[in-house]
Design an enzyme around this catalytic site. Structure first.
Site, PDB file in Angstrom:
ATOM      1  N   GLU A  28     -55.365   8.390 -62.850  1.00 46.41           N
ATOM      2  CA  GLU A  28     -55.641   9.645 -62.164  1.00 46.41           C
ATOM      3  C   GLU A  28     -55.179   9.545 -60.714  1.00 46.41           C
ATOM      4  OE1 GLU A  28     -55.852  12.714 -62.104  1.00 46.41           O
ATOM      5  OE2 GLU A  28     -57.856  13.256 -62.794  1.00 46.41           O
ATOM      6  N   ASP A  29     -54.863  10.681 -60.112  1.00 46.16           N
ATOM      7  CA  ASP A  29     -54.440  10.671 -58.714  1.00 46.16           C
ATOM      8  C   ASP A  29     -55.619  10.509 -57.765  1.00 46.16           C
ATOM      9  OD1 ASP A  29     -55.446  13.215 -59.215  1.00 46.16           O
ATOM     10  OD2 ASP A  29     -53.729  14.297 -58.402  1.00 46.16           O
ATOM     11  N   ASP A  61     -62.980  12.619 -57.009  1.00 44.35           N
ATOM     12  CA  ASP A  61     -63.924  13.055 -55.986  1.00 44.35           C
ATOM     13  C   ASP A  61     -65.294  13.277 -56.621  1.00 44.35           C
ATOM     14  OD1 ASP A  61     -63.238  15.555 -57.099  1.00 44.35           O
ATOM     15  OD2 ASP A  61     -62.208  16.237 -55.321  1.00 44.35           O
ATOM     16  N   PHE A  82     -58.693  17.026 -47.450  1.00 44.21           N
ATOM     17  CA  PHE A  82     -57.825  17.570 -48.482  1.00 44.21           C
ATOM     18  C   PHE A  82     -56.461  16.908 -48.329  1.00 44.21           C
ATOM     19  CE2 PHE A  82     -54.894  20.415 -50.562  1.00 44.21           C
ATOM     20  CZ  PHE A  82     -55.562  20.645 -51.758  1.00 44.21           C
ATOM     21  N   ARG A 118     -46.025  17.771 -53.540  1.00 45.57           N
ATOM     22  CA  ARG A 118     -46.158  16.601 -54.432  1.00 45.57           C
ATOM     23  C   ARG A 118     -45.092  15.542 -54.131  1.00 45.57           C
ATOM     24  NH1 ARG A 118     -49.646  17.740 -58.680  1.00 45.57           N
ATOM     25  NH2 ARG A 118     -49.745  19.915 -59.344  1.00 45.57           N
TER      26      ARG A 118
END
Length: 169
Positions: A94-95, A98, A147, A160
């Protein structure tokens, strides 16, 4: 838009090599299945898989829980794996983690397919936002509650392709 660098390209590259070695040591001479969570983890999963010196199969899942910068608090399932993972060593790549909502859901879902083992590898971990009891086994970087964009992470599908991880001020 003012983008500040949080983690530069060289740090990312070096840390991925370290995590790949850790995975190799944990699974010495065993085959693993990497499940890349699209779209955000594509860059990370590719670079990680290239550095793991073991037999690796790669598959993909696509789920969404965000609109823009905000979590929708629901999981939208868009693409399932095509690989039979029963009795296989599986690593979800996964990137970012959170709240942990998406990965808790995916972990439960994939465990129902009876893998031999199931672990999570994430590029970024925002522990201070965690709402679910989830601790990835492999973490490249813990980050503050900002963010972030770049290296696969987007803002409305843009940024990206940045070779580093940045944040918007």
């Amino acid at each position: 838009m003012n983008i500040k660098t949080l983690i530069d390209e060289k740090k990312i590259e070096n840390r991925i090599k370290e995590v790949a070695k850790q995975i190799e040591n944990d699974y010495s001479n065993e085959e693993i299945v990497i499940i890349c969570i699209l779209k955000g983890a594509a860059f990370f999963a590719t670079d990680l898989a290239k550095r793991i010196n073991l037999p690796v199969t790669v598959d993909f899942m696509k789920v969404s829980s965000y609109e823009g910068t905000e979590s929708t608090k629901k999981i939208d399932f868009k693409l399932d794996i095509s690989t039979d993972i029963s009795n296989k060593n599986v690593i979800i790549v996964e990137d970012i983690v959170d709240t942990g909502r998406t990965l808790t859901y995916l972990k439960d879902y994939l465990n129902s397919k009876n893998p031999k083992s199931l672990k999570i590898c994430t590029m970024l971990d925002k522990k201070e936002r965690r709402e679910f009891d989830l601790n990835p086994e492999y973490v490249c970087f813990e980050i503050p509650d900002k963010f972030v964009i770049g290296y696969g992470l987007d803002y409305d599908e843009k940024y990206r392709n940045l070779p580093y991880i940045g944040y918007i001020e």
